[in-house]
Every structure is written in C-alpha cells, then in structure tokens.
Motif scaffolding. Structure first.
Motif, PDB file in Angstrom:
ATOM      1  N   ASP A   1       0.830  -1.209   0.000  1.00 19.41           N
ATOM      2  CA  ASP A   1       0.000   0.000   0.000  1.00 19.41           C
ATOM      3  C   ASP A   1       0.862   1.256   0.000  1.00 19.41           C
ATOM      4  O   ASP A   1       0.558   2.230  -0.708  1.00 19.41           O
ATOM      5  CB  ASP A   1      -0.920   0.008   1.225  1.00 19.41           C
ATOM      6  N   MET A   2       1.933   1.246   0.803  1.00 22.06           N
ATOM      7  CA  MET A   2       2.809   2.405   0.882  1.00 22.06           C
ATOM      8  C   MET A   2       3.526   2.648  -0.436  1.00 22.06           C
ATOM      9  O   MET A   2       3.692   3.790  -0.869  1.00 22.06           O
ATOM     10  CB  MET A   2       3.816   2.227   2.019  1.00 22.06           C
ATOM     11  N   ALA A   3       3.956   1.570  -1.103  1.00 21.26           N
ATOM     12  CA  ALA A   3       4.626   1.708  -2.389  1.00 21.26           C
ATOM     13  C   ALA A   3       3.665   2.210  -3.460  1.00 21.26           C
ATOM     14  O   ALA A   3       4.014   3.045  -4.297  1.00 21.26           O
ATOM     15  CB  ALA A   3       5.233   0.372  -2.796  1.00 21.26           C
ATOM     16  N   ARG A   4       2.429   1.714  -3.411  1.00 19.90           N
ATOM     17  CA  ARG A   4       1.425   2.104  -4.410  1.00 19.90           C
ATOM     18  C   ARG A   4       1.059   3.577  -4.278  1.00 19.90           C
ATOM     19  O   ARG A   4       0.866   4.276  -5.267  1.00 19.90           O
ATOM     20  CB  ARG A   4       0.174   1.241  -4.250  1.00 19.90           C
ATOM     21  N   GLU A   5       0.960   4.056  -3.048  1.00 19.99           N
ATOM     22  CA  GLU A   5       0.537   5.435  -2.818  1.00 19.99           C
ATOM     23  C   GLU A   5       1.708   6.379  -2.604  1.00 19.99           C
ATOM     24  O   GLU A   5       1.506   7.560  -2.339  1.00 19.99           O
ATOM     25  CB  GLU A   5      -0.391   5.485  -1.597  1.00 19.99           C
ATOM     26  N   ALA A   6       2.944   5.845  -2.709  1.00 20.76           N
ATOM     27  CA  ALA A   6       4.148   6.659  -2.513  1.00 20.76           C
ATOM     28  C   ALA A   6       4.081   7.433  -1.210  1.00 20.76           C
ATOM     29  O   ALA A   6       4.346   8.634  -1.147  1.00 20.76           O
ATOM     30  CB  ALA A   6       4.340   7.620  -3.692  1.00 20.76           C
ATOM     31  N   THR A   7       3.711   6.737  -0.139  1.00 16.20           N
ATOM     32  CA  THR A   7       3.573   7.367   1.169  1.00 16.20           C
ATOM     33  C   THR A   7       4.934   7.785   1.711  1.00 16.20           C
ATOM     34  O   THR A   7       5.854   6.976   1.763  1.00 16.20           O
ATOM     35  CB  THR A   7       2.918   6.389   2.167  1.00 16.20           C
ATOM     36  N   PRO A   8       5.106   9.062   2.125  1.00 15.56           N
ATOM     37  CA  PRO A   8       6.383   9.491   2.707  1.00 15.56           C
ATOM     38  C   PRO A   8       6.691   8.709   3.977  1.00 15.56           C
ATOM     39  O   PRO A   8       5.813   8.441   4.789  1.00 15.56           O
ATOM     40  CB  PRO A   8       6.145  10.981   3.030  1.00 15.56           C
TER      41      PRO A   8
ATOM     42  N   ILE B   1       3.013   3.890   9.395  1.00 19.32           N
ATOM     43  CA  ILE B   1       1.589   3.674   9.651  1.00 19.32           C
ATOM     44  C   ILE B   1       0.929   3.418   8.300  1.00 19.32           C
ATOM     45  O   ILE B   1       1.150   4.152   7.345  1.00 19.32           O
ATOM     46  CB  ILE B   1       0.929   4.901  10.322  1.00 19.32           C
ATOM     47  N   ALA B   2       0.141   2.335   8.222  1.00 14.87           N
ATOM     48  CA  ALA B   2      -0.520   2.007   6.959  1.00 14.87           C
ATOM     49  C   ALA B   2      -1.331   3.202   6.461  1.00 14.87           C
ATOM     50  O   ALA B   2      -1.954   3.912   7.263  1.00 14.87           O
ATOM     51  CB  ALA B   2      -1.441   0.794   7.146  1.00 14.87           C
ATOM     52  N   PRO B   3      -1.321   3.468   5.145  1.00 18.71           N
ATOM     53  CA  PRO B   3      -2.019   4.639   4.605  1.00 18.71           C
ATOM     54  C   PRO B   3      -3.460   4.786   5.079  1.00 18.71           C
ATOM     55  O   PRO B   3      -3.912   5.893   5.393  1.00 18.71           O
ATOM     56  CB  PRO B   3      -1.947   4.411   3.085  1.00 18.71           C
ATOM     57  N   ARG B   4      -4.184   3.689   5.181  1.00 20.13           N
ATOM     58  CA  ARG B   4      -5.595   3.790   5.569  1.00 20.13           C
ATOM     59  C   ARG B   4      -5.786   4.084   7.055  1.00 20.13           C
ATOM     60  O   ARG B   4      -6.911   4.351   7.487  1.00 20.13           O
ATOM     61  CB  ARG B   4      -6.342   2.507   5.207  1.00 20.13           C
ATOM     62  N   HIS B   5      -4.699   4.044   7.825  1.00 19.93           N
ATOM     63  CA  HIS B   5      -4.790   4.319   9.255  1.00 19.93           C
ATOM     64  C   HIS B   5      -4.076   5.619   9.646  1.00 19.93           C
ATOM     65  O   HIS B   5      -3.904   5.892  10.837  1.00 19.93           O
ATOM     66  CB  HIS B   5      -4.195   3.164  10.049  1.00 19.93           C
ATOM     67  N   GLN B   6      -3.667   6.402   8.680  1.00 24.58           N
ATOM     68  CA  GLN B   6      -2.949   7.640   8.977  1.00 24.58           C
ATOM     69  C   GLN B   6      -3.911   8.753   9.379  1.00 24.58           C
ATOM     70  O   GLN B   6      -5.120   8.644   9.217  1.00 24.58           O
ATOM     71  CB  GLN B   6      -2.106   8.049   7.775  1.00 24.58           C
ATOM     72  N   ARG B   7      -3.331   9.818   9.933  1.00 22.82           N
ATOM     73  CA  ARG B   7      -4.071  10.998  10.393  1.00 22.82           C
ATOM     74  C   ARG B   7      -5.039  10.659  11.532  1.00 22.82           C
ATOM     75  O   ARG B   7      -6.097  11.272  11.651  1.00 22.82           O
ATOM     76  CB  ARG B   7      -4.818  11.668   9.236  1.00 22.82           C
ATOM     77  N   CYS B   8      -4.663   9.684  12.333  1.00 23.69           N
ATOM     78  CA  CYS B   8      -5.475   9.320  13.499  1.00 23.69           C
ATOM     79  C   CYS B   8      -4.704   9.531  14.800  1.00 23.69           C
ATOM     80  O   CYS B   8      -5.205   9.183  15.870  1.00 23.69           O
ATOM     81  CB  CYS B   8      -5.912   7.860  13.406  1.00 23.69           C
ATOM     82  N   GLY B   9      -3.501  10.066  14.711  1.00 22.93           N
ATOM     83  CA  GLY B   9      -2.686  10.287  15.894  1.00 22.93           C
ATOM     84  C   GLY B   9      -1.889   9.074  16.333  1.00 22.93           C
ATOM     85  O   GLY B   9      -1.240   9.106  17.387  1.00 22.93           O
ATOM     86  N   TYR B  10      -1.904   7.993  15.533  1.00 21.78           N
ATOM     87  CA  TYR B  10      -1.213   6.775  15.932  1.00 21.78           C
ATOM     88  C   TYR B  10       0.304   6.951  15.927  1.00 21.78           C
ATOM     89  O   TYR B  10       0.994   6.436  16.815  1.00 21.78           O
ATOM     90  CB  TYR B  10      -1.598   5.618  15.018  1.00 21.78           C
TER      91      TYR B  10
END
Length: 214
Positions: free
Chosen positions: A39-46, A101-110
């Motif tokens: 998922d991180m590679a697909r979305e190029a997550t920093p 943090i997996a892209p779908r779980h980001q911006r939750c303060g984890y």
C-alpha cells in the motif's frame, strides 16, 4: 545512567499509550505487514524517521540492541503499523528509529502516540540518552510531527539522490532524554508501570458552582 545491555532475544513487554500499544510482532502479522508495504509503495507514502518498510524490518530481525514492535490500537487491538529502533548503541546512549503507519490508518494520531511510547521506553526504561532521526526536507508532515514532539533541527545533509530534477536533502533532528522528560513529565513519572502512561480523566472539567439567588 548507562543504557542497559538487555538481550534482544528476550520478548519485550507491551508498551501502552493513549491510543496504541507496542507489542511483539507475531507470525500471523506477516501478511498484514507485507500488505502495508504494498500500500505504501502504491501510494508513494512518505516515510517517517529513518525510512521504514514493515515487512523488511521484521524479516531482517533485530540486530544487536535494536527492537521491532507492531503498533496496534488500544481499542480493538487492530494492527496499524510497526516501528523499529535503528543503530541503538548502549555505549553512546544514541538510537534512531523508523516508523510506518498504513495509509488507511494515517491521520489518526497513531504515529505521534507510538513515537511517544517508544521514546518513553528507550529513555526511561532502557536508559538511552538521545534519539536522532533523519527526515527528507520535503516531508513537511514528518517535520511538523517531530517538531511537535520536541525534536530540534541539528543539521541538513545533502543527499545524492535527484528527484524530478531536484537534489533531496535530509534534515537531522534530535531530542535528548532530558528534553523529552521536561516536555512530558507525566509520561516519565509512570515508567515503573510496564511502560504505561498516566491517562487523564476524559471530558471532566471543573465547573464553578451555580450562583444562588437570594
């Protein structure tokens, strides 16, 4: 206090924060971690911190005094990411880390909570003295996150990698045990309780008694 030389073959106890707990990575986590990497590679997550790939970190095992934790939610016990220390050196008291943090779980303060729990563990329970991370200068979210946690910029390193015609640079940031303790005295005050932070009472505010009309 000199960092202890605890054998990394021993199972680390769970470290519990307000939103997440850090726990040992189990065999059943394999597919989930590999999925996070895809998922991180697909979305190029920093990447946050010193660069981190979930499954690669787990598969390589813990080297020396480095440790690797899965990050799961306190409520629901759902795996949302992982974090590992990098270059932990008991002799110098220095360590770094990588966290994802997996892209779908980001911006939750984890991520913020997981880093806080890790720093509490490394500074308070294992006696390390300083944490250093390198963040790409264009990763504003990570720079802001670390600044909010009390990390200070120490230097900027020019990188040889060229992306879209621009040369990347790394921002070296650091925080000492004393600086962390000054910002979070409540966290370090409960270190004897297996890494758990003191949790404030939720939603309870002091209210002045209502005036009584005479």
């Amino acid at each position: 206090m000199r960092p202890d030389a605890v054998s990394r073959s021993a199972v680390e106890p769970e470290q519990v924060g307000r939103k997440v707990r850090l726990r040992e990575v189990g065999l059943r986590d394999r597919r989930v971690l590999m999925g996070f990497d895809r998922d991180m590679a697909r979305e190029a997550t920093p990447l946050i911190g010193g660069g981190h790939r979930h499954w690669a970190s787990h598969r390589s095992g813990s080297a020396g005094d480095d440790i690797h934790f899965g990050i799961e939610t306190v409520r629901g016990r759902m795996l949302v990411g992982s974090v590992c220390t990098i270059g932990a050196d008991p002799a110098t008291g220095l360590f770094g880390y990588g966290i994802g943090i997996a892209p779908r779980h980001q911006r939750c303060g984890y991520a913020t909570d997981a880093i806080t729990v890790l720093l509490t563990h490394m500074f308070g329970q294992r006696g390390f003295r300083k944490c250093e991370v390198s963040v790409y200068g264009g990763n504003l979210a990570s720079l802001s996150l670390h600044g909010g946690l009390g990390f200070r910029e120490e230097s900027r390193l020019r990188d040889t990698e060229v992306v879209r015609g621009e040369i990347k640079y790394l921002v070296r940031m650091g925080i000492t045990a004393e600086e962390f303790a000054a910002r979070r005295p409540d966290d370090l005050g409960d270190l004897g309780r297996r890494g758990q932070h003191r949790r404030p009472r939720r939603g309870k505010h002091w209210r002045a008694p209502a005036a009584v009309s005479g």
